[in-house]
Scaffold this active site. Structure first.
Site, PDB file in Angstrom:
ATOM      1  N   HIS A   1      29.011  34.427  37.512  1.00  0.00           N
ATOM      2  CA  HIS A   1      29.129  32.776  37.527  1.00  0.00           C
ATOM      3  C   HIS A   1      29.164  32.179  38.530  1.00  0.00           C
ATOM      4  CE1 HIS A   1      33.156  34.152  38.098  1.00  0.00           C
ATOM      5  NE2 HIS A   1      33.474  33.019  38.570  1.00  0.00           N
TER       6      HIS A   1
ATOM      7  N   THR B   1      31.216  29.170  39.830  1.00  0.00           N
ATOM      8  CA  THR B   1      32.510  28.242  39.477  1.00  0.00           C
ATOM      9  C   THR B   1      32.015  26.644  40.075  1.00  0.00           C
ATOM     10  OG1 THR B   1      33.849  30.196  40.155  1.00  0.00           O
ATOM     11  CG2 THR B   1      34.832  27.894  39.837  1.00  0.00           C
TER      12      THR B   1
ATOM     13  N   THR C   1      29.621  34.908  43.264  1.00  0.00           N
ATOM     14  CA  THR C   1      30.212  35.947  43.831  1.00  0.00           C
ATOM     15  C   THR C   1      29.649  37.183  43.226  1.00  0.00           C
ATOM     16  OG1 THR C   1      32.430  34.845  44.140  1.00  0.00           O
ATOM     17  CG2 THR C   1      32.347  37.326  44.257  1.00  0.00           C
TER      18      THR C   1
ATOM     19  N   HIS D   1      27.698  29.025  44.801  1.00  0.00           N
ATOM     20  CA  HIS D   1      27.694  30.341  44.765  1.00  0.00           C
ATOM     21  C   HIS D   1      28.030  31.119  43.679  1.00  0.00           C
ATOM     22  CE1 HIS D   1      31.853  30.241  45.357  1.00  0.00           C
ATOM     23  NE2 HIS D   1      32.061  31.460  45.267  1.00  0.00           N
TER      24      HIS D   1
HETATM   25  P1  2AM Z   1      34.528  32.383  42.948  1.00  0.00           P
HETATM   26  O1  2AM Z   1      34.170  31.130  42.280  1.00  0.00           O
HETATM   27  O2  2AM Z   1      34.257  32.453  44.492  1.00  0.00           O
HETATM   28  O3  2AM Z   1      33.796  33.627  42.413  1.00  0.00           O
HETATM   29  C1  2AM Z   1      38.446  33.083  38.939  1.00  0.00           C
HETATM   30  O4  2AM Z   1      39.523  33.295  39.840  1.00  0.00           O
HETATM   31  C2  2AM Z   1      37.277  32.405  39.333  1.00  0.00           C
HETATM   32  O5  2AM Z   1      37.810  31.060  40.155  1.00  0.00           O
HETATM   33  C3  2AM Z   1      36.479  33.111  40.438  1.00  0.00           C
HETATM   34  O6  2AM Z   1      35.238  32.830  40.205  1.00  0.00           O
HETATM   35  C4  2AM Z   1      37.043  32.484  41.960  1.00  0.00           C
HETATM   36  O7  2AM Z   1      36.236  32.375  42.960  1.00  0.00           O
HETATM   37  C5  2AM Z   1      37.178  31.101  41.408  1.00  0.00           C
HETATM   38  N1  2AM Z   1      38.325  30.426  42.383  1.00  0.00           N
HETATM   39  C6  2AM Z   1      39.546  31.152  42.585  1.00  0.00           C
HETATM   40  N2  2AM Z   1      40.380  30.484  43.081  1.00  0.00           N
HETATM   41  C7  2AM Z   1      39.833  29.345  43.486  1.00  0.00           C
HETATM   42  C8  2AM Z   1      39.973  28.129  43.929  1.00  0.00           C
HETATM   43  N3  2AM Z   1      41.329  28.080  44.843  1.00  0.00           N
HETATM   44  N4  2AM Z   1      39.094  27.203  44.303  1.00  0.00           N
HETATM   45  C9  2AM Z   1      37.977  27.400  43.472  1.00  0.00           C
HETATM   46  N5  2AM Z   1      37.618  28.539  43.031  1.00  0.00           N
HETATM   47  C10 2AM Z   1      38.388  29.359  42.852  1.00  0.00           C
END
Ligand code: 2AM
Length: 222
Positions: free
Chosen positions: A70, A72, A152, A150
């Protein structure tokens, strides 16, 4: 006013459709395999904590992969993260919920910590992108909106997913400073493109053909 509050998710984002998710996982493997086989890469293993080229298997190095691929848009932490309620109350968020979107992947990158795909958001998708998404993780720098977008694809053991977007901004920061990385070869097939090296084990391939993946904008509550 109602006493009931909307339930906030762990995060909002674009979730890949199953077929495109399977295919992107394969693309990610292909990327790591081809990158790992590059002579230039084998010569620069130290950043990954290896001296001997026979010991580094990138597929194993990135031990963790997300359960659902996904992109985010807003990390809410079930409402604990700053601005999550404001975000979820926006009309555009409500009206986009459960709608389909095509994401455009322009490059793939790997660092000693993470492997990811850079997403180029459309104007429409940028409406769902928080104003402070970049500042949130790199408060001292300024970036064009959406720079952090992005997917992950994997992380090394002990590394949190959130690091992938930080690593991506690190690449962009170097590019903004006028350095485009050292051109160190080309990948072929589904990951065809020029490979650039940015020091400290940071590698990026600019895809000759953008990868398009279908997704659904939604929230993750697990
Ligand atoms: P990602 O978007 O880089 O993959 C659940 O942890 C999701 O939320 C993951 O996809 C993670 O990273 C994202 N995530 C975790 N902590 C975050 C933060 N402080 N800010 C933004 N995205 C975060």
């Amino acid at each position: 006013p109602s006493l009931e509050k909307d339930l906030l998710p762990l995060y909002f984002g674009w979730f890949l459709a199953k077929r495109d998710e399977d295919s992107l996982r394969k693309t990610s493997h292909e990327f790591l395999e081809q990158l790992g086989n590059l002579k230039a890469f084998k010569k620069r293993l130290q950043a990954y904590g290896y001296e001997d080229k026979h010991k580094l298997d990138l597929l194993k190095h990135f031990a963790k992969t997300p359960n659902i691929l996904h992109c985010t848009s807003k990390f809410c932490d079930y409402g604990k993260a700053a601005g999550s309620e404001e975000y979820s109350r926006q009309e555009v968020v409500k009206k986009s919920y459960s709608k389909g979107y095509t994401l455009h992947i322009t490059s793939l990158f790997a660092t000693p910590r993470t492997v990811g795909a850079r997403v180029e958001l459309t104007e429409e998708q940028l409406l769902l992108w928080p104003l402070d998404a970049e500042r949130e993780v790199m408060p001292k720098d300024t970036f064009p909106r959406g720079s952090r977008a992005h997917l992950t694809l994997g992380t090394a053991a002990e590394v949190q997913d959130v690091q992938t977007g930080i690593d991506l901004l690190e690449f962009i920061k170097i590019q903004q400073a006028g350095r485009d990385g050292e051109s160190l070869g080309e990948l072929t097939g589904s990951v065809a493109g020029k490979v650039s090296y940015f020091d400290n084990g940071m590698w990026m391939v600019n895809l000759a053909r953008k990868i398009e993946v279908k997704s659904i904008f939604s929230g993750y509550y697990g």
